[in-house]
Each structure stands twice: as C-alpha cells, then as structure tokens.
Design an enzyme around this catalytic site. Structure first.
Site, PDB file in Angstrom:
ATOM      1  N   TYR A 141      70.227   8.523  74.479  1.00  0.00           N
ATOM      2  CA  TYR A 141      71.472   7.930  73.980  1.00  0.00           C
ATOM      3  C   TYR A 141      71.379   6.412  73.838  1.00  0.00           C
ATOM      4  O   TYR A 141      72.260   5.784  73.244  1.00  0.00           O
ATOM      5  CB  TYR A 141      72.646   8.280  74.901  1.00  0.00           C
ATOM      6  CG  TYR A 141      72.980   9.758  74.970  1.00  0.00           C
ATOM      7  CD1 TYR A 141      72.324  10.682  74.162  1.00  0.00           C
ATOM      8  CD2 TYR A 141      73.949  10.234  75.837  1.00  0.00           C
ATOM      9  CE1 TYR A 141      72.611  12.036  74.229  1.00  0.00           C
ATOM     10  CE2 TYR A 141      74.262  11.589  75.905  1.00  0.00           C
ATOM     11  CZ  TYR A 141      73.579  12.482  75.100  1.00  0.00           C
ATOM     12  OH  TYR A 141      73.875  13.825  75.163  1.00  0.00           O
ATOM     13  N   LYS A 191      61.737  18.660  80.999  1.00  0.00           N
ATOM     14  CA  LYS A 191      61.065  19.488  79.977  1.00  0.00           C
ATOM     15  C   LYS A 191      59.597  19.047  79.970  1.00  0.00           C
ATOM     16  O   LYS A 191      59.047  18.600  78.950  1.00  0.00           O
ATOM     17  CB  LYS A 191      61.763  19.269  78.619  1.00  0.00           C
ATOM     18  CG  LYS A 191      61.329  20.201  77.517  1.00  0.00           C
ATOM     19  CD  LYS A 191      61.798  21.639  77.700  1.00  0.00           C
ATOM     20  CE  LYS A 191      61.255  22.523  76.584  1.00  0.00           C
ATOM     21  NZ  LYS A 191      61.422  23.961  76.856  1.00  0.00           N
ATOM     22  N   ASP A 223      65.568  24.546  79.960  1.00  0.00           N
ATOM     23  CA  ASP A 223      66.035  25.795  79.346  1.00  0.00           C
ATOM     24  C   ASP A 223      66.281  26.857  80.432  1.00  0.00           C
ATOM     25  O   ASP A 223      67.273  27.588  80.399  1.00  0.00           O
ATOM     26  CB  ASP A 223      65.074  26.312  78.260  1.00  0.00           C
ATOM     27  CG  ASP A 223      63.621  25.980  78.536  1.00  0.00           C
ATOM     28  OD1 ASP A 223      63.335  25.391  79.598  1.00  0.00           O
ATOM     29  OD2 ASP A 223      62.752  26.324  77.715  1.00  0.00           O
ATOM     30  N   ASP A 247      74.240  15.736  80.384  1.00  0.00           N
ATOM     31  CA  ASP A 247      75.460  15.839  79.594  1.00  0.00           C
ATOM     32  C   ASP A 247      75.761  17.315  79.320  1.00  0.00           C
ATOM     33  O   ASP A 247      76.871  17.818  79.556  1.00  0.00           O
ATOM     34  CB  ASP A 247      75.232  15.074  78.271  1.00  0.00           C
ATOM     35  CG  ASP A 247      76.502  14.887  77.484  1.00  0.00           C
ATOM     36  OD1 ASP A 247      77.565  15.297  77.967  1.00  0.00           O
ATOM     37  OD2 ASP A 247      76.430  14.329  76.369  1.00  0.00           O
ATOM     38  N   ASP A 251      78.559  19.979  81.581  1.00  0.00           N
ATOM     39  CA  ASP A 251      79.665  20.661  80.896  1.00  0.00           C
ATOM     40  C   ASP A 251      79.555  22.175  81.074  1.00  0.00           C
ATOM     41  O   ASP A 251      80.555  22.871  81.266  1.00  0.00           O
ATOM     42  CB  ASP A 251      79.686  20.309  79.408  1.00  0.00           C
ATOM     43  CG  ASP A 251      80.578  19.099  79.145  1.00  0.00           C
ATOM     44  OD1 ASP A 251      80.753  18.295  80.086  1.00  0.00           O
ATOM     45  OD2 ASP A 251      81.090  18.956  78.018  1.00  0.00           O
TER      46      ASP A 251
END
Ligand code: NAD
Length: 370
Positions: A141, A191, A223, A247, A251
């Site tokens: 980001y 990852k 994942d 993020d 959620d």
C-alpha cells in the site's frame, strides 16, 4: 492517574458510539479515582463541513498533546463525490501517517452467548480468542513505484511490495510481546513459497523467536491461513502479517464474532501515542436512529486503558461488564436478529454502566490485581 484523551467522534454513528465510550470512561474514572480529561477534535466529513479539511491542524495538535486518541468513524454519502483529497477517509489516513501508527491490533473474540449469531456453526466459533497484528505503514500500500505506465502504446500498472528489515522486525516483535501475555503462540503468515519479501519476513520471525523462547512460532502460507480461519479458528492466538494480507484476513476473521459492532482495535506508534477505534465504519444506514451497537467503541476504550495506561484491572472490569450484559441476553438490533428485548444504543450504554457499578463482580477482579 491523570490522563488526557483526544476524542474524535467523526461521522454517522461515530458520534453515538463515542458518547458511549466517554460515559464508560467517566464511570471508570469516578469509581477508581482516575482523572480523564477529554479534548474533542473534528475529523472526516464533520471536519470538512466545519473547516474545509478532513484533518484540521487543530485536531492533529489536540492528538499530539494527548496521552491517547479515541476515534469513532469517518465517511458517509454526503462526501462521496468529493475529490480524493477532500474525502473524509483522507483525514484518517493522514492521522495514521502523522502519528506513525505502524501496528494495527485487532482482537477477535467469539462470546459464548453470541455463538448462535455467527454465520458459522457453534462448534467452529466456540473458544475463538485471537489477536491479529497487521503491519500498517509499509508493504504494497505504500511501496514506490505505484503507477500506470505506458510503453510502446501498451498500458500497464505497477505496485511495489517493499519492506525494510527494520519494519519487519518491529511488527514481529510487537506480536511476540503480545503473545507473551496471552497463550504464547505466534502464527506468522506469509507467502514465502513465492515472494522474496515473505522469505525475509520468515527469516526475521525465526530470528526474533530466539528472543522469546517461551513463545511458540509457526509459519503459515496466507492461502492456507485464509482457509484455517474458517475451518479451525480457535487454533490461533496471535497472527502477525504484512499490510495487505492483514487487511484481508482481519476482515475475514471479523465475521466469526457475529457483528461488526463487536470488534475493537488499536493502532500503535513507536512514540507511545496510540489510537483506538472500532473496526466498523460510520454506518449511515442507521446513523441518528439510536440503533448502533456501542460495544466495539467501548471495548476500544478498554484496550486504551490496558495498552496506553497500564490499567489492566479497569480494562478487565469493562470487558467483564460487556460479557455479563451479553450473557443476560441484552442485545442491540445488529445482534438480536428480530428477537424481543432489543436495546437502543443508549440503553446498551446504561446496561454496561450498571454492570461496572456492580461491586461484587468487580471486587474479585480488583483483588486479583492487588
Ligand atoms: P460500515 O461498517 O459503516 O457498515 C456496514 C454494515 O454494518 C451496515 O449495515 C451498518 O449498519 C452495520 N454496522 C456497522 N457498525 C455497526 C454498529 N456499531 N452497530 C450496528 N450495526 C453496525 O461500513 P460501510 O457501510 O461499508 O461504510 C459506511 C461508511 O463508513 C463509508 O463512508 C466508509 O468509507 C466508512 N468507513 C469508515 C471506517 C473508519 O472510519 N475506520 C471504516 C470502514 C468504513
């Protein structure tokens, strides 16, 4: 204890839930002889309407002069057509940057009495009590370049996932420190089978784990983590991960609790001036109707007492009061799902206050900390 707290209610239900946090802090202050001085600041759409800016310099000054910041929520349809620089969310992003809030801490706790309000089966959510530690000021980001490119008539776009070793060390250390006060397990999510930044992340987690021999470290690919959060969420204690993975996963995890109105959060800075806010937004659909659930905001205030002021027992008194209200079947409409006995925002605040004033229950908590 004397502390100054910046209160930034913001927009929509931000104002209603902030009123709840203020009432609860006043009750705690009176009961335990602390002086909390509240300084009010405008942010988001409210600030735009009054000053033309989403984060006026006066608000920033109020925050910097305070011992902690409580924020309600920002945004709403009124400002949706504004240019990017004049959107309410810009005020919050700027505040996070100005205060250098590098770590977002989201506890996800499934309350026993709300188990049937989650979209998951009771046996899946039972025992869920985790904290997600998300890196907040680096990664995809913020990395540069982040732009559109045009080469030989072809359009392309690039974003950059950049982390310095120092940034990674800082957030992973925060997670280990947190795990040390809990069930002593850190799950580092990355990852590493594909990304170089993740391989550095994994190495760093291994290095830091040597400083915390009593904490168990496990690595999990993002994942798989996304799947495990829904399949077996109670296995997690502290999850630490980079900005974008955090993020998405935080959620996802929020669904386990049954309502956005139950989720508090903290954003920590290195300088010690931390910000606390509910995970939810300004909920324009219910704003002004006395329907919002104030518990995420009240639980954020409890996090502030614990993490900024070291008032562990007082934080626990609030958390215990919330749990007892819920156990008594007293629910706001987001949780009640059409059942009778639904509380308004105001009534829920009063119920928590009544439980806080219940000496018998809190005496045992205070004695445990004596
Ligand atoms: P939202 O979180 O405001 O609302 C989503 C749904 O959850 C709505 O149906 C709402 O009524 C319900 N809800 C949320 N909090 C609740 C509570 N405490 N009690 C009862 N019900 C609750 O998300 P949204 O609708 O996507 O966004 C609305 C506005 O909030 C937008 O402008 C968005 O940009 C902003 N927003 C701000 C923040 C923040 O300030 N940190 C975070 C998310 C969204």
């Amino acid at each position: 204890m004397n502390k100054t707290i910046a209160l930034l209610p913001g927009d929509g239900i931000g104002k209603e839930v902030m009123f709840g946090a203020e009432e609860i802090l006043k009750a705690i202050g009176e009961q335990y002889h602390h002086t909390f001085t509240f300084q009010y600041g405008r942010i988001g759409g409210d600030a735009l309407d009054h000053t033309g800016e989403p984060l006026p310099s006066e608000t920033l000054e109020i925050c910097k002069k305070s011992d902690a910041v409580l924020l309600g929520a920002v945004g709403g349809p009124k400002w949706e057509e504004n240019s990017p620089e004049l959107r309410p969310e810009k005020g919050l992003l700027k505040l996070r940057k100005e205060l250098n809030l590098y770590a977002n801490i989201r506890p996800v706790k499934a309350y026993e009495s709300l188990a049937d309000h989650s979209p998951f089966k009771r046996e899946v959510v039972n025992g869920v009590d985790m904290v997600i530690v998300r890196e907040l000021t680096g990664g995809l980001y913020f990395g540069k370049p982040s732009e559109r490119q045009f080469t030989k008539g072809e359009e392309s776009a690039v974003d950059t996932l950049f982390y310095s070793k120092k940034e990674v060390r800082r957030i992973i250390k925060t997670a280990f420190e947190m795990a040390q006060t809990r069930r002593k397990k850190v799950t580092s999510v990355d990852k590493a089978n594909v990304l170089e930044s993740s391989r550095m992340w994994r190495e760093t987690a291994e290095e830091i784990s040597k400083e915390f021999p009593e904490v168990t470290l496990e690595h999990m690919l993002v994942d798989n983590a996304a799947m495990q959060l829904l399949k077996n969420p109670s296995q997690f204690d502290v999850i630490v991960t980079e900005n974008m993975f955090g993020d998405i996963l935080s959620d996802e995890a929020s669904v386990l609790t049954g309502s956005l109105g139950m989720l508090p959060s903290a954003s920590l800075s290195e300088g010690g001036l931390h910000l606390y806010e509910p995970v939810h937004g300004s909920a324009p659909d219910i704003a002004g109707k006395n329907l919002s659930n104030p518990l995420a905001m009240i639980l954020s205030a409890a996090m502030m007492l614990r993490m900024s002021f070291g008032l562990e027992a007082e934080a626990e008194v609030i958390e215990n009061a919330v749990e007892r209200v819920l156990d008594g079947g007293k629910l706001t409409s987001d949780l009640a799902k059409g059942n009778a006995g639904v509380l308004t925002t105001q009534q829920m605040i009063e119920e928590v206050k009544v439980c806080i004033a219940d000496n018998d229950a809190i005496l045992s908590i205070m004695e445990a900390y004596a």
